[in-house]
Design a protein around this motif. Structure first.
Motif, PDB file in Angstrom:
ATOM      1  N   PHE A 132       1.080 -16.736   3.629  1.00  0.00           N
ATOM      2  CA  PHE A 132       1.364 -15.847   2.512  1.00  0.00           C
ATOM      3  C   PHE A 132       2.157 -14.606   2.947  1.00  0.00           C
ATOM      4  N   LEU A 133       2.236 -14.350   4.244  1.00  0.00           N
ATOM      5  CA  LEU A 133       2.877 -13.117   4.715  1.00  0.00           C
ATOM      6  C   LEU A 133       4.328 -12.953   4.250  1.00  0.00           C
ATOM      7  N   PRO A 134       5.168 -13.995   4.277  1.00  0.00           N
ATOM      8  CA  PRO A 134       6.533 -13.807   3.771  1.00  0.00           C
ATOM      9  C   PRO A 134       6.570 -13.434   2.287  1.00  0.00           C
ATOM     10  N   VAL A 135       5.633 -13.985   1.494  1.00  0.00           N
ATOM     11  CA  VAL A 135       5.563 -13.637   0.075  1.00  0.00           C
ATOM     12  C   VAL A 135       5.222 -12.159  -0.082  1.00  0.00           C
ATOM     13  N   LEU A 136       4.248 -11.709   0.689  1.00  0.00           N
ATOM     14  CA  LEU A 136       3.831 -10.312   0.634  1.00  0.00           C
ATOM     15  C   LEU A 136       4.975  -9.384   1.039  1.00  0.00           C
ATOM     16  N   GLU A 137       5.664  -9.749   2.116  1.00  0.00           N
ATOM     17  CA  GLU A 137       6.754  -8.893   2.601  1.00  0.00           C
ATOM     18  C   GLU A 137       7.918  -8.837   1.615  1.00  0.00           C
ATOM     19  N   GLU A 138       8.172  -9.943   0.923  1.00  0.00           N
ATOM     20  CA  GLU A 138       9.267  -9.955  -0.037  1.00  0.00           C
ATOM     21  C   GLU A 138       8.972  -9.055  -1.234  1.00  0.00           C
ATOM     22  N   ARG A 139       7.720  -9.084  -1.715  1.00  0.00           N
ATOM     23  CA  ARG A 139       7.385  -8.331  -2.920  1.00  0.00           C
ATOM     24  C   ARG A 139       6.990  -6.884  -2.646  1.00  0.00           C
ATOM     25  N   ARG A 140       6.277  -6.656  -1.548  1.00  0.00           N
ATOM     26  CA  ARG A 140       5.823  -5.306  -1.197  1.00  0.00           C
ATOM     27  C   ARG A 140       5.090  -4.636  -2.358  1.00  0.00           C
ATOM     28  N   SER A 141       4.291  -5.419  -3.031  1.00  0.00           N
ATOM     29  CA  SER A 141       3.538  -4.939  -4.191  1.00  0.00           C
ATOM     30  C   SER A 141       2.272  -4.232  -3.734  1.00  0.00           C
ATOM     31  N   PRO A 142       1.868  -3.160  -4.401  1.00  0.00           N
ATOM     32  CA  PRO A 142       0.606  -2.495  -4.057  1.00  0.00           C
ATOM     33  C   PRO A 142      -0.622  -3.319  -4.438  1.00  0.00           C
ATOM     34  N   TYR A 143      -0.406  -4.437  -5.120  1.00  0.00           N
ATOM     35  CA  TYR A 143      -1.527  -5.261  -5.558  1.00  0.00           C
ATOM     36  C   TYR A 143      -1.723  -6.504  -4.704  1.00  0.00           C
ATOM     37  N   ILE A 144      -0.955  -6.638  -3.634  1.00  0.00           N
ATOM     38  CA  ILE A 144      -0.993  -7.868  -2.841  1.00  0.00           C
ATOM     39  C   ILE A 144      -1.386  -7.537  -1.407  1.00  0.00           C
TER      40      ILE A 144
END
Length: 444
Positions: free
Chosen positions: A265-277
């Motif tokens: 999931f790390l690439p998804v998190l890095e792409e979005r940089r959302s405070p909710y993820i």
């Protein structure tokens, strides 16, 4: 009353339903010469298959290296800067394959501390953590004991239509053949409609505990978007990210006609940089060092990191453990070889169990990773009740010495599914355990 209401509740509420029996089984562990009729505690998620090799490596580090002065002093509550730097590099090379910012990492005393701290800081008492079932039973105390959040086991709204193609490698509810239905946005919408604003956190685990299955990259992106759009927190626990099964193994490949590889999931998190993820990890499972108490959170939520650094001192990992991990992870050639050996031994142990289940036509959920086999014994239940599940669990232990994980609290939609840990005993001991299980199943 001697204690507070919290204290009295804790004194009368065991951490998990099988803990007392586990300690008894540990005191009576099987040994081929010293205790040939002993027990096999296959219920606690520990990985000891590579411990002799890892122990020797750690002993060499301690003997050859001088501990730096910061080991004896207070360090950053989010973790020693040296460790966060090294962990970021390790995760980039071996897990997420994406560059990470060490300043976005928080280190705590094990996975339970990471879960508890996250629950404390993103939810209020009475808020709900939605967890697709079946799922790790101890999520319940981790989110409830201090944060006072509630657990909601999400079971899928409906199975796939007759004749539809259904993946066997993604988390969900296994049917009687071991097939698993996929988590969908419709499931999340249904939970949101029921819970409303109390739906505070969606918790996904991959590889899953107990099914061992994983999500596709497409699913992870979809769930991340759904949570961000609704301002619902999403935590993805990848504590078994590197404890993967070789799906091409000759004894296993028939279980994976349409393999789904682990996708972090790390690439998804890095792409979005959302405070909710957010993302969770621990070195307890992939490295078999649960006693070191080293868990990790990665997030782009600056408020969450700031609040953690202000109140997280009681959840800090030992500086000595942090230093040893710095030295261990710095030798990347050794880490690569260790992880490959660990995955090979995990695959062989997993195959040892599934071969026995195949002989007796016992269905199970084919695992992409983790330390578990999730298998179905509902045909042996006297009734479709929790009491009957516990009775069968106890009979298996009494007649074979094999202590499975208690079925209580695992969030299964159907009674009769049990979790077996295959990585906590030596391979030759596991073979003996499977012979005993085979004898038990043959007699039923």
């Amino acid at each position: 009353m001697q204690l507070s209401h919290r204290g009295e509740k804790a004194a009368s509420q065991p951490l998990r339903a099988d803990l007392e029996t586990f300690y008894a089984a540990m005191d009576n562990r099987y040994h081929p010469e010293e205790n040939p009729h002993g027990a096999f505690p296959l219920c606690i998620a520990e990985n000891g298959l590579c411990w002799p090799e890892l122990r020797d490596r750690l002993q060499r580090i301690a003997a050859e290296q001088t501990a730096p002065d910061w080991v004896a002093s207070y360090t950053a509550i989010l973790g020693a800067p040296e460790l966060r730097e090294v962990i970021a590099g390790f995760l980039e090379r071996h897990v997420g394959h994406v560059a990470l910012d060490p300043e976005r990492l928080a280190v705590a005393a094990g996975a339970a501390a990471v879960i508890e701290m996250t629950a404390l800081l993103v939810g209020d008492p009475g808020d709900v953590v939605v967890i697709p079932g079946p799922a790790y039973m101890a999520y319940t105390p981790d989110i409830a004991n201090k944060a006072e959040l509630e657990r909601y086991d999400l079971h899928h709204l409906a199975p796939a239509a007759p004749g539809a193609s259904v993946s066997r490698d993604r988390p969900g509810v296994p049917d009687q053949n071991g097939t698993v239905y996929e988590l969908t946005i419709a499931d999340l919408d249904g939970a949101h409609a029921e819970l409303g604003d109390r739906f505070r956190l969606l918790l996904l685990t991959q590889p899953n505990n107990p099914t061992g299955q994983v999500y596709s990259a497409e699913q992870l992106n979809t769930f991340a978007d759904w949570c961000h759009d609704r301002r619902i927190h999403l935590a993805v626990n990848e504590i078994y990210a590197l404890s993967l099964i070789d799906q091409t193994h000759p004894d296993l490949k028939a279980d994976y006609p349409d393999p789904v590889a682990f996708s972090s999931f790390l690439p998804v998190l890095e792409e979005r940089r959302s405070p909710y993820i957010h993302w969770w990890y621990s070195f307890s499972k992939d490295f078999g060092i649960s006693g070191f108490r080293l868990g990790v959170m990665y997030t782009h939520n600056e408020r969450l990191l700031k609040s953690w650094s202000n109140i997280g001192s009681t959840s800090m990992s030992s500086n000595h453990s942090q230093w040893l991990l710095v030295e261990l992870l710095t030798d990347d050639a050794w880490v690569k070889a260790y992880l490959l050996r660990n995955q090979r031994l995990l695959t062989e142990a997993y195959a040892t169990v599934t071969r026995t289940l195949h002989v007796h036509k016992v269905s199970y959920a084919p695992a992409a990773g983790s330390l578990f086999v999730w298998f179905r014994l509902s045909h042996l239940l006297t009734a479709a009740t929790e009491a009957a599940e516990l009775d069968l669990w106890q009979r298996i232990y009494d007649e074979t010495g094999i202590l499975l994980t208690s079925p209580v609290g695992q969030g299964s939609a159907e009674p009769g599914w049990y979790r077996m840990v295959y990585s906590c005993v030596p391979p030759d001991h596991l073979e003996v355990a499977m012979k005993r299980l085979s004898k038990f199943l043959s007699a039923k």
